[in-house]
Design an enzyme around this catalytic site. Structure first.
Site, PDB file in Angstrom:
ATOM      1  CD  GLU A 131       2.934   4.947  -2.943  1.00 12.57           C
ATOM      2  OE1 GLU A 131       4.112   4.769  -2.573  1.00 12.57           O
ATOM      3  OE2 GLU A 131       2.435   6.094  -3.054  1.00 12.57           O
ATOM      4  CD  GLU A 158      -0.157   8.647  -0.478  1.00  8.34           C
ATOM      5  OE1 GLU A 158       1.040   9.008  -0.491  1.00  8.34           O
ATOM      6  OE2 GLU A 158      -0.542   7.568   0.013  1.00  8.34           O
TER       7      GLU A 158
END
Length: 978
Positions: free
Chosen positions: A189, A275
């Protein structure tokens, strides 16, 4: 021919399957020859096109598996079986692990295999162990690695050759452990560097051929931008094997829609969900059931990984109870399977990687249900998974298989919607009639139909109960911990602690913080004290914590810490609670709160410690009396009521090295006697349902789990007052109430203004206490003269964040047989009271909003004026669009404006808290002028800016500085003169 899925299962799982088969399933009632009319027919064509299924798995990262390693047997093995054994539980098919960097990565820090350029230690941490256990149970499981941070010794930052070499060394370590890694990614991320991925793929091809590259594990709000980049850059496209963005179904939502983009699909590469949050183990089942089907139906995604497989970290750390299972009680062996794990089982126990989706049998149904159908490579077996999460009434569908094996299908069913409903039950066999298989779908149910066998529920039995506390008489001398290993029950929050030979002439083994350089961090991590926590978060805080300490070397100002009554820690901030800090410049007793991010020095003195010399520290906490000791000599004492409960912590100044030995916790006073929690129940005036992965029922206030929360209904209506009533089960003598606010770093709903009443019959209540508590995450106490009661009611008349909601993590009732507890002093004024300039506010429904910077479609400026504190405006990442950022409010008409109310984001994440601001206003025809400027403390509480009454139609907040270089606002309000 019927294939037996899960042929590599552990022996126990195999025996369970056989036992079920011998007993014989109950006859199916779902497919009678004559039954309800069919509302929809699905043709499942074995020759239809479809992508190849790659697997469903989980991500062990952010210290999510830390406490699992410390579980006793046989419970530890039972948990591992539930996660990894085929035909047993979740039967995970992919395991992605964090490549540690000794930096906080959500719920703690994970160890690096190369803490320095010169040092390689392939045994640090617990992910190697977890991968070995997974492979032992399922030799076919796929393994992946991903970074959240990186060591600070890299030259050139994260996207450097140093990192490529670092990752190659990690892969060499994996080989030493006998592990074959299948997939490698980049930076969790944090975006991506296209050239780095090209070089990384080339390095893998040279040194570890066969490993596939995942890209880019990007932030959920980045969407599928990696696909656009790959379409524009052929070299980048060639380097990436699998696209794996995060949360395309939404972040901790109901997962109703799981889209990809045409660009992504046209690349011809597998599309995965890199995810997706599993959410609370007992609340995520329905969203996960949707996602596992709809990822393919909506977006042609063929792989999914959820964070996390097991919620195995302390309850007072961020995002606790986010996992398919929860196991945060290693001292007792208690764990809870919950319902989420069976949503995975309905796919993973019926379909293996390499099976092919059948497009004709994979679609949404008119009833609101969805179905996916898959066939084995040989075509001799097939399965279908049907989720009816959004079905509103029973409906019957018919499946018509074509070019697939004919014959009976086994049927497994789960009632996902009902609390405590039937889960993963073998309900018999469906026999085709005239080539058609009928199935009646019940709302909220999940079904798997299959030609295979070998499925099973598992048979693990938790040890102890959730109410069993860790013994407060705790000692650890580290002599039984292997050098380089982690001590039992110690969980690093930041930095890297491990067992090593003691220094400075001391014999034996000590616990040492070894990292001396700030890592490349993920998320919000500052130079806070490096710390490791241990103990039960539910400890009543009358105890002393002591340790021998050695500050190895330090620049001026270095120190070591002992802490107690730790109420929490949030997103890399300093651990809360009381801390005895002793360093080269003197000592201090400090109190910290992780929700408000306030640190208060309570007392201090000049006594100091010498670098390179062993010293003994003790922090004694008895009621409100705090006493500090150095080398057996009393440094000083102070009274404070701010912290009441929590576990203990060791710490050292960043980034200094220190050692600890002979750590002891001992009780120094009697614990109040509470009405036993296993006999309590609770009701509330209102309850909030599902939100961001958790539920907020009244039962959470008395379940002895600090990470769960009761909340009144979100939003401006119904507002306060709200109350929760605890039923003791019988009339008992009571004399006090303890209130533990939410511990997730969110101040919303923390009760400040309160009233407590009691009743014998549940109808007639008598007030026994009232007052105003301070806004903090520490446990509060109300006390009164002993009275008989069966019902105890806590009524919230104001909350410190001014969010018009009430929350409670835990409520305890002190019985008359116990010692008196000192009530928390009452404040004279509620922290929620706004300034007089906010007595009259512009109705939000009359406003419009525009922003100079927006972080994706879920963070638009209108979210700051929608009356819902769970939504927010958020500026774009600082790397893309640095501060300042502005939100301009159109009031709809001109007012005599005089104040702005700013509520920061309320999800426990500090990123975007505005710390420096300007307020500008303009009339309908004028120019913007600055009317206020200043700084705000950067915590989660509501803040205000005021000015002399000025006629304006437009009010602009200019965020000139914010935490992590971004700005966010949950709510904005404008005050005007009457």
């Amino acid at each position: 021919m019927r294939q037996k899925l899960g042929s590599t299962a552990a022996a126990l799982g195999t025996m369970l399957c056989c036992a079920v088969a011998l007993a014989g399933p109950a006859p199916a009632t779902d497919a009678p020859a004559q039954g309800p009319p069919v509302s929809e027919t699905v043709v499942v064509d074995g020759d239809s096109g479809g992508r190849v299924f790659d697997g469903a798995g989980a991500v062990s990262a952010g210290a999510s598996s830390r406490l699992l390693h410390d579980y006793p047997e046989p419970q530890r093995s039972e948990i591992l079986d539930y996660l990894f054994s085929p035909g047993y539980g979740a039967a995970l098919q992919i395991l992605k692990v964090e490549i540690g960097a000794d930096t906080n990565s959500t719920s703690g820090a994970e160890p690096s295999h190369m803490p320095t350029r010169e040092q390689v230690d392939c045994d640090r941490g617990y992910q190697w162990w977890l991968m070995r256990e997974a492979v032992e149970r399922n030799p076919d499981i796929k393994l992946a690695g991903l970074q959240w941070g990186a060591p600070g010794w890299f030259e050139g930052g994260f996207w450097s050759q140093d990192n490529i070499d670092y990752l190659l060394t990690w892969l060499d370590c994996a080989e030493q452990h006998g592990l074959e890694i299948d997939y490698m990614g980049g930076w969790n991320e944090s975006g991506y560097d296209e050239d780095w991925y090209v070089r990384w793929a080339a390095a893998l091809e040279e040194h570890h051929p066969g490993i596939e590259v995942l890209a880019a594990d990007d932030h959920p709000h980045a969407g599928w931008r990696v696909a656009d980049s790959m379409a524009e850059n052929p070299q980048f496209n060639d380097a990436v094997d699998i696209l794996s963005p995060h949360s395309p179904c939404g972040g901790r939502t109901e997962y109703r829609d799981c889209p990809s983009t045409e660009t992504a699909r046209d690349l011809g590469k597998p599309l995965w969900i890199g995810e997706l949050s599993s959410m609370a183990h007992d609340a995520g089942a329905a969203p996960l059931a949707r996602a596992l089907n709809r990822m393919y139906i909506d977006g042609r995604m063929t792989g999914l990984m959820t964070w996390s497989p097991i919620s195995a970290w302390y309850a007072n750390l961020p995002l606790a109870d986010t996992g398919l299972m929860v196991a945060e009680w290693p001292w007792s062996g208690f764990y809870d399977v919950g319902s989420s794990i069976w949503s995975f089982a309905h796919t993973t126990q019926f379909v293996e990687p390499g099976w092919r989706y059948l497009d004709t049998g994979s679609r949404r149904l008119e009833s609101g249900a969805s179905i996916v159908s898959l066939a084995s490579p040989s075509g001799q077996d097939w399965s279908a998974v049907v989720e009816a999460m959004d079905v509103t009434e029973p409906t019957t569908i018919a499946l018509r298989p074509q070019d697939l094996p004919a014959g009976d299908l086994h049927l497994w069913r789960s009632d996902v919607a009902a609390d405590g409903g039937e889960t993963f039950a073998d309900v018999g066999t469906l026999t085709p009639v005239d080539g058609e298989i009928r199935l009646t779908l019940e709302p909220g149910h999940l079904y798997s139909l299959t030609t295979t066998s070998g499925q099973g529920r598992g048979a693990g039995v938790p040890g102890g109960t959730v109410h069993e506390r860790m013994d407060m008489a705790f000692t650890e001398d580290f002599e039984d911990v292997r050098h380089g290993g982690l001590a039992r029950y110690f969980s690093d929050l930041s930095g890297g602690f491990q067992a090593e030979p003691c220094g400075a002439g001391r014999a034996g083994t000590c616990y040492r913080q070894i990292v001396s350089q700030a890592p490349i961090n993920w998320g919000l991590v500052g130079d806070v004290p490096l710390s490791t926590a241990f103990g039960d978060p539910r400890w009543w805080g009358d105890y002393a914590v002591s340790a021998d300490v050695l500050l190895e070397e330090s620049d001026d100002g270095g120190y070591v810490e002992l802490g107690g009554r730790l109420s929490g820690q949030s997103w890399g901030t300093a651990a809360s609670g009381y801390h005895l800090r002793v360093g080269t410049d003197g000592w201090a007793l400090v109190s910290r709160d992780h929700a408000t991010r306030l640190e208060t020095e309570l007392t201090s003195g000049p006594e100091s410690l010498d670098v390179g010399t062993w010293h003994e520290l003790e922090l004694r906490m008895a009621g409100e009396r705090l006493t500090a000791f150095l080398d057996g000599e009393r440094l000083g004492s102070v009274n404070d009521h701010g912290q009441r409960t929590g576990n203990a912590v060791l710490g050292v100044s960043a980034w200094d090295n220190a050692q600890f030995d002979d750590v002891t916790v001992r009780p120094v006073g009697p614990r109040p006697r509470f009405v036993p929690r296993d006999g309590l129940s609770a009701t509330a005036t209102t309850e909030h349902g599902f939100d961001r992965g958790w539920t907020y029922g009244a039962e959470h206030a008395v379940d002895d789990r600090p990470e769960t929360v009761w909340s009144s209904r979100f939003g401006p209506s119904p507002g306060l007052p709200q109350s929760v009533t605890v039923d003791l089960g019988s009339v008992q003598q009571v004399q006090g109430l303890t209130y533990q606010p939410r511990l997730d770093g969110n101040t919303s709903g923390m009760v400040t203004d309160h009233r407590i009443s009691v009743s014998r019959d549940g109808t007639s209540f008598t007030d026994v206490a009232e007052g105003v508590w301070d806004l903090s995450s520490s446990t509060k106490v109300a006390a009164w003269d002993r009275v008989p009661a069966r019902y105890v009611r806590l009524e919230a008349t104001a909350d410190g964040a001014c969010s018009a909601t009430a929350t409670a993590a835990e409520i305890g009732v002190v019985s008359g047989a116990g010692p008196a507890v000192t009530p928390t002093p009452s404040l004279e004024r509620s922290p929620c009271l706004p300034p007089p300039e906010m007595d009259h506010t512009v109705p939000q429904e009359e406003m419009g909003a525009e922003a100079s910077s927006v972080h994706g479609p879920n963070y638009t400026p209108d979210r700051a004026i929608d009356g819902d504190e769970t939504t927010m405006w958020h500026s774009a990442p600082g790397a893309q669009d640095p501060l300042p950022a502005t939100v301009t409010l159109d009031l709809g008409r001109e007012y005599r404006t005089q104040a702005l109310g700013y509520l920061p984001r309320q999800d426990g994440n500090q990123n975007g808290h505005v710390t420096a601001y300007e307020v500008q206003v303009r009339s309908a025809a004028g120019e913007f002028v600055t009317v206020a400027e200043g700084r705000w403390p950067g915590n989660g509480t509501v803040q205000h800016a005021t000015w002399e009454p000025t006629t304006a139609r437009y009010v602009r907040l200019v965020a000139t500085d914010g935490t992590a270089g971004v700005a966010a606002a949950a709510e904005l309000n404008v005050g005007h003169a009457p």
